[in-house]
Scaffold this active site. Structure first.
Site, PDB file in Angstrom:
ATOM      1  CE  LYS A  11      -3.582  -2.720   0.074  1.00 17.76           C
ATOM      2  NZ  LYS A  11      -4.297  -3.365   1.154  1.00 17.76           N
TER       3      LYS A  11
HETATM    4  C1  LIG Z   1      -5.294  -4.464   1.538  1.00 17.74           C
HETATM    5  C2  LIG Z   1      -6.756  -4.266   1.665  1.00 17.74           C
HETATM    6  C3  LIG Z   1      -7.486  -4.560   2.825  1.00 17.74           C
HETATM    7  C4  LIG Z   1      -6.882  -5.296   3.970  1.00 17.74           C
HETATM    8  O1  LIG Z   1      -5.748  -4.725   4.457  1.00 17.74           O
HETATM    9  P1  LIG Z   1      -4.843  -5.488   5.547  1.00 17.74           P
HETATM   10  O2  LIG Z   1      -4.096  -4.372   6.195  1.00 17.74           O
HETATM   11  O3  LIG Z   1      -3.980  -6.425   4.784  1.00 17.74           O
HETATM   12  O4  LIG Z   1      -5.761  -6.193   6.492  1.00 17.74           O
HETATM   13  C5  LIG Z   1      -8.813  -4.234   2.878  1.00 17.74           C
HETATM   14  N1  LIG Z   1      -9.438  -3.658   1.836  1.00 17.74           N
HETATM   15  C6  LIG Z   1      -8.796  -3.379   0.686  1.00 17.74           C
HETATM   16  C7  LIG Z   1      -9.537  -2.724  -0.425  1.00 17.74           C
HETATM   17  C8  LIG Z   1      -7.439  -3.694   0.560  1.00 17.74           C
HETATM   18  O5  LIG Z   1      -6.805  -3.464  -0.591  1.00 17.74           O
END
Ligand SMILES: *Cc1c(COP(=O)(O)O)cnc(C)c1O
Length: 383
Positions: free
Chosen positions: A187
């Site tokens: 991210k």
């Molecule tokens: C990555 C992601 C999540 C979950 O994130 P984590 O921190 O890995 O639990 C939830 N929603 C979306 C749209 C994502 O891309």
């Protein structure tokens, strides 16, 4: 292999983490509060609650808004499974609203229609719009519907840390009850694993704090029994252990200093892709006039003129050393959701989008030379 996404770790990040390791607190110390304040100030929101992942953040955000077994949660099929699973964790029923074929985010038209067609008892208690690829949904229209129909809005802003909508940072919660960020390494900003809930609502904040730590309160104002002494605490609801460590928070706080640089570079690379792909038979990302994307993902769709299957193009690119990816397999087509009664064909826009989508590499350290390689490989694969 050029990956589709990766983190950027600076010497300052490493020093910030090492400093925590030499300190008295590895968890629940001052770094968490600092990180929460940094993000809250950046977004212009009252409260920020750091947790172990965005999945945990979605779970406690749903619980804090009161989602329970008699309730319904709606989200979009074009998302990671966590956006829907959080409703199931609460015992609620999950349903989906199809996406807009241009933005790939929640279709406000489809939402309006579905709300009108659904009997009052079966309408959602919580809606989770997803800012797919980093571009905000049409939050003003969503807020208007939430006020008309009385449901809560939790923004899944996992992709959109650093993005903006209507001239303000995503996460300011002007048009929602809460917003959720992810700090997974692919991210925008990372803490290794981590997430955060943002909210302007004091009532939600109080519950979120409790829910991330076993449902325990140390606030005598909330005790049911007399305060027995300085050691005393009470568990007043069922919570979880969803805390973030100070080690992670220090990394996140240090990363936040580069957030604007991350967003700027991702934006430049996206502009460059737009120019380099202009003559190829692919559909480039649509850009909302109301939003500044954080550009978590750069997604193209193969145009009708492409004779090859998406699978062939994908495999050719992987063979050329390009770590392309696909976001997302529509959640309702997952076997687990099949068993809940969903069927292929239920959300045709999300399925049509998925059939032709490919995510190209995009991250802060992607060089222009590497980006040129991606475009050359794509050009070859499309032939
Ligand atoms: C990555 C992601 C999540 C979950 O994130 P984590 O921190 O890995 O639990 C939830 N929603 C979306 C749209 C994502 O891309």
């Amino acid at each position: 292999m050029i990956p589709y996404g990766r983190q950027n770790i600076s010497e300052a990040d490493i020093l910030a983490v090492a400093e925590v390791l030499r300190s008295d607190f590895l968890t629940q110390g001052p770094a968490i509060e600092r990180f929460e304040k940094t993000v809250a100030d950046y977004c212009g929101v009252r409260h920020a609650v750091a947790v172990s992942s965005a999945t945990a953040a979605l779970h406690i955000a749903c619980l804090a808004t009161g989602l329970g077994p008699e309730d319904r949660l709606w989200t979009v099929p074009n998302t990671f499974v966590a956006s829907a699973n959080c409703g199931l964790y609460c015992g609620a029923q999950v349903d989906f609203v199809d996406i807009d074929p241009n933005s790939y985010t929640l279709s406000v038209e489809a939402l309006r229609r579905k709300l009108a067609e659904t009997p009052p008892k079966k309408r959602p208690k919580v809606l989770i719009p997803v800012h797919f690829s980093g571009q905000s949904c049409d939050m003003k229209a969503i807020r208007a519907l939430s006020q008309a129909y009385g449901f809560s809005v939790i923004e899944d802003a996992a992709h959109a840390v650093g993005g903006a909508y209507d001239g303000q940072p995503v996460g300011d919660c002007r048009f929602s009850d809460a917003a959720v960020f992810s700090f997974h390494p692919v991210k925008i900003v990372t803490t290794g694993e981590g997430g955060m809930v943002l909210t302007n609502r004091d009532d939600l904040y109080e519950r979120l704090i409790r829910l991330r730590s076993h449902g325990i309160t140390r606030n005598p104002g909330h005790f049911r029994n007399p305060d027995a002494g300085p050691w005393y605490y009470e568990q007043i609801e069922l919570g979880y252990h969803y805390r973030m460590t100070d080690i992670q928070a220090a990394l996140g706080n240090s990363q936040m200093a580069r957030l604007d640089a991350f967003i700027r570079r991702r934006g430049e690379l996206a502009d460059r892709y737009d120019a380099l792909l202009a003559d190829l038979p692919v559909i480039r990302p649509w850009r909302s006039p109301d939003a500044l994307s954080a550009w978590h993902l750069y997604v193209i769709r193969l145009g009708d003129a492409v004779g090859k299957s998406r699978r062939r193009v994908f495999e050719d690119m992987r063979a050329a050393g390009i770590g392309v990816n696909v976001h997302y397999i529509p959640v309702h087509t997952q076997p687990y959701y099949y068993d809940l009664g969903f069927r292929p064909g239920d959300f045709p826009q999300a399925e049509a989008y998925y059939a032709r989508a490919i995510t190209l590499p995009l991250y802060y350290d992607l060089s222009e030379t590497e980006q040129d390689r991606v475009v050359r490989a794509l050009t070859g694969a499309l032939r």
